[in-house]
Design a protein around this motif. Structure first.
Motif, PDB file in Angstrom:
ATOM      1  N   GLU A 113      54.123  48.652  32.059  1.00  0.00           N
ATOM      2  CA  GLU A 113      53.301  47.969  31.057  1.00  0.00           C
ATOM      3  C   GLU A 113      52.611  46.721  31.611  1.00  0.00           C
ATOM      4  OE1 GLU A 113      56.419  49.170  30.392  1.00  0.00           O
ATOM      5  OE2 GLU A 113      56.711  49.530  28.247  1.00  0.00           O
ATOM      6  N   SER A 114      53.200  46.072  32.610  1.00  0.00           N
ATOM      7  CA  SER A 114      52.626  44.822  33.141  1.00  0.00           C
ATOM      8  C   SER A 114      51.479  45.042  34.118  1.00  0.00           C
ATOM      9  CB  SER A 114      53.694  44.021  33.894  1.00  0.00           C
ATOM     10  OG  SER A 114      54.525  43.371  32.996  1.00  0.00           O
ATOM     11  N   ILE A 115      51.212  46.302  34.457  1.00  0.00           N
ATOM     12  CA  ILE A 115      50.130  46.548  35.426  1.00  0.00           C
ATOM     13  C   ILE A 115      48.792  46.473  34.692  1.00  0.00           C
ATOM     14  CG2 ILE A 115      49.149  48.180  37.063  1.00  0.00           C
ATOM     15  CD1 ILE A 115      51.966  49.409  37.325  1.00  0.00           C
ATOM     16  N   ARG A 116      47.971  45.521  35.112  1.00  0.00           N
ATOM     17  CA  ARG A 116      46.651  45.373  34.491  1.00  0.00           C
ATOM     18  C   ARG A 116      45.586  45.653  35.537  1.00  0.00           C
ATOM     19  NH1 ARG A 116      46.290  42.325  29.736  1.00  0.00           N
ATOM     20  NH2 ARG A 116      44.160  41.872  30.389  1.00  0.00           N
ATOM     21  N   ILE A 117      44.593  46.408  35.116  1.00  0.00           N
ATOM     22  CA  ILE A 117      43.557  46.843  36.057  1.00  0.00           C
ATOM     23  C   ILE A 117      42.843  45.656  36.702  1.00  0.00           C
ATOM     24  CG2 ILE A 117      41.689  47.065  34.346  1.00  0.00           C
ATOM     25  CD1 ILE A 117      42.341  49.727  36.925  1.00  0.00           C
ATOM     26  N   ASP A 118      42.765  44.530  35.993  1.00  0.00           N
ATOM     27  CA  ASP A 118      42.050  43.377  36.546  1.00  0.00           C
ATOM     28  C   ASP A 118      42.971  42.453  37.345  1.00  0.00           C
ATOM     29  OD1 ASP A 118      43.419  42.763  34.246  1.00  0.00           O
ATOM     30  OD2 ASP A 118      42.012  41.242  33.571  1.00  0.00           O
ATOM     31  N   ARG A 119      44.253  42.830  37.453  1.00  0.00           N
ATOM     32  CA  ARG A 119      45.176  41.962  38.195  1.00  0.00           C
ATOM     33  C   ARG A 119      46.078  42.780  39.122  1.00  0.00           C
ATOM     34  NH1 ARG A 119      46.211  37.105  37.261  1.00  0.00           N
ATOM     35  NH2 ARG A 119      48.467  37.286  37.353  1.00  0.00           N
ATOM     36  N   LEU A 120      45.545  43.786  39.735  1.00  0.00           N
ATOM     37  CA  LEU A 120      46.374  44.671  40.553  1.00  0.00           C
ATOM     38  C   LEU A 120      46.951  43.956  41.781  1.00  0.00           C
ATOM     39  CD1 LEU A 120      44.344  48.001  40.461  1.00  0.00           C
ATOM     40  CD2 LEU A 120      46.361  47.383  39.137  1.00  0.00           C
ATOM     41  N   ASP A 121      46.186  42.977  42.301  1.00  0.00           N
ATOM     42  CA  ASP A 121      46.658  42.276  43.497  1.00  0.00           C
ATOM     43  C   ASP A 121      47.929  41.477  43.252  1.00  0.00           C
ATOM     44  OD1 ASP A 121      44.530  43.227  44.795  1.00  0.00           O
ATOM     45  OD2 ASP A 121      43.276  41.447  44.544  1.00  0.00           O
ATOM     46  N   SER A 122      48.146  41.083  41.994  1.00  0.00           N
ATOM     47  CA  SER A 122      49.278  40.184  41.723  1.00  0.00           C
ATOM     48  C   SER A 122      50.575  40.936  41.436  1.00  0.00           C
ATOM     49  CB  SER A 122      48.955  39.266  40.541  1.00  0.00           C
ATOM     50  OG  SER A 122      48.871  40.045  39.368  1.00  0.00           O
ATOM     51  N   VAL A 123      50.516  42.277  41.294  1.00  0.00           N
ATOM     52  CA  VAL A 123      51.720  43.018  40.885  1.00  0.00           C
ATOM     53  C   VAL A 123      52.869  42.804  41.863  1.00  0.00           C
ATOM     54  CG1 VAL A 123      52.675  45.307  40.361  1.00  0.00           C
ATOM     55  CG2 VAL A 123      50.359  44.743  39.650  1.00  0.00           C
ATOM     56  N   VAL A 237      36.738  57.373  21.354  1.00  0.00           N
ATOM     57  CA  VAL A 237      37.174  55.970  21.328  1.00  0.00           C
ATOM     58  C   VAL A 237      37.918  55.641  22.626  1.00  0.00           C
ATOM     59  CG1 VAL A 237      38.721  54.333  20.180  1.00  0.00           C
ATOM     60  CG2 VAL A 237      37.302  55.870  18.819  1.00  0.00           C
ATOM     61  N   ALA A 238      38.783  56.575  23.053  1.00  0.00           N
ATOM     62  CA  ALA A 238      39.553  56.346  24.280  1.00  0.00           C
ATOM     63  C   ALA A 238      38.616  56.238  25.479  1.00  0.00           C
ATOM     64  CB  ALA A 238      40.547  57.487  24.489  1.00  0.00           C
ATOM     65  N   PHE A 239      37.623  57.109  25.524  1.00  0.00           N
ATOM     66  CA  PHE A 239      36.696  57.092  26.651  1.00  0.00           C
ATOM     67  C   PHE A 239      35.940  55.766  26.697  1.00  0.00           C
ATOM     68  CE2 PHE A 239      32.604  57.907  28.681  1.00  0.00           C
ATOM     69  CZ  PHE A 239      33.056  58.384  29.899  1.00  0.00           C
ATOM     70  N   GLU A 240      35.510  55.293  25.514  1.00  0.00           N
ATOM     71  CA  GLU A 240      34.805  54.012  25.451  1.00  0.00           C
ATOM     72  C   GLU A 240      35.686  52.903  26.010  1.00  0.00           C
ATOM     73  OE1 GLU A 240      31.690  53.270  24.533  1.00  0.00           O
ATOM     74  OE2 GLU A 240      31.446  55.456  24.537  1.00  0.00           O
ATOM     75  N   SER A 241      36.970  52.911  25.616  1.00  0.00           N
ATOM     76  CA  SER A 241      37.846  51.816  26.051  1.00  0.00           C
ATOM     77  C   SER A 241      38.163  51.937  27.543  1.00  0.00           C
ATOM     78  CB  SER A 241      39.125  51.769  25.219  1.00  0.00           C
ATOM     79  OG  SER A 241      39.891  52.898  25.486  1.00  0.00           O
ATOM     80  N   ILE A 242      38.246  53.166  28.050  1.00  0.00           N
ATOM     81  CA  ILE A 242      38.496  53.344  29.480  1.00  0.00           C
ATOM     82  C   ILE A 242      37.316  52.785  30.294  1.00  0.00           C
ATOM     83  CG2 ILE A 242      38.579  55.123  31.292  1.00  0.00           C
ATOM     84  CD1 ILE A 242      40.367  56.730  29.374  1.00  0.00           C
ATOM     85  N   ALA A 243      36.118  52.870  29.727  1.00  0.00           N
ATOM     86  CA  ALA A 243      34.942  52.388  30.444  1.00  0.00           C
ATOM     87  C   ALA A 243      34.953  50.862  30.603  1.00  0.00           C
ATOM     88  CB  ALA A 243      33.679  52.828  29.713  1.00  0.00           C
ATOM     89  N   GLN A 244      35.796  50.168  29.811  1.00  0.00           N
ATOM     90  CA  GLN A 244      35.869  48.711  29.931  1.00  0.00           C
ATOM     91  C   GLN A 244      36.596  48.334  31.214  1.00  0.00           C
ATOM     92  OE1 GLN A 244      34.419  46.676  27.666  1.00  0.00           O
ATOM     93  NE2 GLN A 244      33.759  48.550  26.650  1.00  0.00           N
ATOM     94  N   PRO A 245      36.041  47.383  31.987  1.00  0.00           N
ATOM     95  CA  PRO A 245      36.684  47.035  33.254  1.00  0.00           C
ATOM     96  C   PRO A 245      38.029  46.329  33.096  1.00  0.00           C
ATOM     97  CG  PRO A 245      34.796  45.602  32.831  1.00  0.00           C
ATOM     98  CD  PRO A 245      34.773  46.669  31.785  1.00  0.00           C
ATOM     99  N   THR A 246      38.317  45.754  31.949  1.00  0.00           N
ATOM    100  CA  THR A 246      39.555  44.976  31.809  1.00  0.00           C
ATOM    101  C   THR A 246      40.627  45.734  31.039  1.00  0.00           C
ATOM    102  OG1 THR A 246      38.692  43.953  29.832  1.00  0.00           O
ATOM    103  CG2 THR A 246      38.452  42.727  31.890  1.00  0.00           C
ATOM    104  N   ARG A 247      40.462  47.051  30.927  1.00  0.00           N
ATOM    105  CA  ARG A 247      41.453  47.790  30.134  1.00  0.00           C
ATOM    106  C   ARG A 247      42.860  47.624  30.723  1.00  0.00           C
ATOM    107  NH1 ARG A 247      42.646  53.237  32.588  1.00  0.00           N
ATOM    108  NH2 ARG A 247      41.381  53.213  34.441  1.00  0.00           N
ATOM    109  N   GLU A 248      43.824  47.683  29.841  1.00  0.00           N
ATOM    110  CA  GLU A 248      45.213  47.687  30.300  1.00  0.00           C
ATOM    111  C   GLU A 248      45.619  49.142  30.488  1.00  0.00           C
ATOM    112  OE1 GLU A 248      48.674  45.398  28.590  1.00  0.00           O
ATOM    113  OE2 GLU A 248      46.938  44.588  27.529  1.00  0.00           O
TER     114      GLU A 248
END
Ligand SMILES: [Mg+2]
Length: 254
Positions: A113-123, A237-248
């Motif tokens: 759950e803590s893996i965020r697409i915009d913060r992969l380097d910090s995992v 709706v899911a596809f739209e949200s996946i297109a967002q660069p900051t999706r979790e």
């Protein structure tokens, strides 16, 4: 392959079944109930595995789904220090709690759950392993890219999905973590599947192969017309949200 035991299941019965029917030597157990119950459940699983397999072959993974506070996690995990726990998955929710916990305990920490697409380097700062799910990530190539960007050992896990979804997950697990037990035994939780030979463990292992849905089974599960439009709308709706660069990353209760 690890067998998964949910927090509402009788863990003794479920573990015995995982051992007897599927030959699983690694068990993933949901925790985050009260600490006494958690301890008791992990002890029971350790005892049952220990009675069936040599100690070097058994493994217990526990998953709190972020339900523990830092203090609770520290206390419970210290009490579990002597048990054969391979790793604890998402013991706390926040990155700062995970960072602090990592300095306090010896048990490796895995996260999903803590893996965020915009913060992969910090995992790798707050975790030792990453749990990745192929279907929510969009396939094997996406999963491989994500594993490379995170730079930690990974374990491939499934959502609650049919053998059709499990098949690419098996290929990814074979590719990315060939020597580790994968969390892909969830086919055993389904009452029906879309193939004649469901993807379930035998002697603790699952053969890596591509599967296609069986047309006649598929036809027998044909959805009602009103549900088709419901699911189409959800997928849009899911596809739209996946297109967002900051999706979790979506953790489907895994
Ligand atoms: Mg999880």
């Amino acid at each position: 392959m690890n067998a998964i035991i949910g927090d509402v299941e009788d863990c003794i019965q479920a573990t015995q079944r995982a051992i007897d029917v599927y030959g699983c030597r690694t068990i993933k157990l949901k925790v985050g109930l009260d600490s006494e119950t958690d301890l008791q459940r992990v002890h029971s699983v350790a005892e049952l595995l220990g009675a069936s397999f040599p100690s070097e072959q058994i493994g217990i993974r526990i998953d709190a789904n972020g339900r523990w506070s830092l203090e609770q996690a520290t206390e419970v995990l210290h009490e579990m220090a002597e048990l054969p726990i391979e790793y604890v998955e998402q013991p706390c929710r926040s990155e700062s709690e995970l960072l602090s916990l990592r300095r306090r305990i010896q048990i490796p920490i895995a996260v999903d759950e803590s893996i965020r697409i915009d913060r992969l380097d910090s995992v790798k700062e707050f975790a030792d392993l990453a749990i990745l799910k192929v279907s929510p990530l969009g396939g094997i190539a996406e999963t491989t890219r994500m594993a490379e960007r995170i730079g930690l050992p990974v374990r491939i896990s499934s959502a609650l999905e049919t053998s059709v979804g499990l098949s690419p997950s098996l290929l990814a697990a074979h590719e990315l973590a060939p020597d580790a037990a994968a969390g892909l035994g969830t086919g055993a939780l389904l009452r029906t599947d879309l193939v004649r030979e469901p993807v379930v463990p035998l002697n603790g292992r699952i053969q890596v192969k591509r599967v296609e849905p069986d047309p006649s089974i598929l036809a027998s599960h044909a959805p009602r017309a009103d549900l088709v439009s419901y699911w189409r709308a959800r997928m849009e709706v899911a596809f739209e949200s996946i297109a967002q660069p900051t999706r979790e990353l979506v953790d489907m209760e895994g």
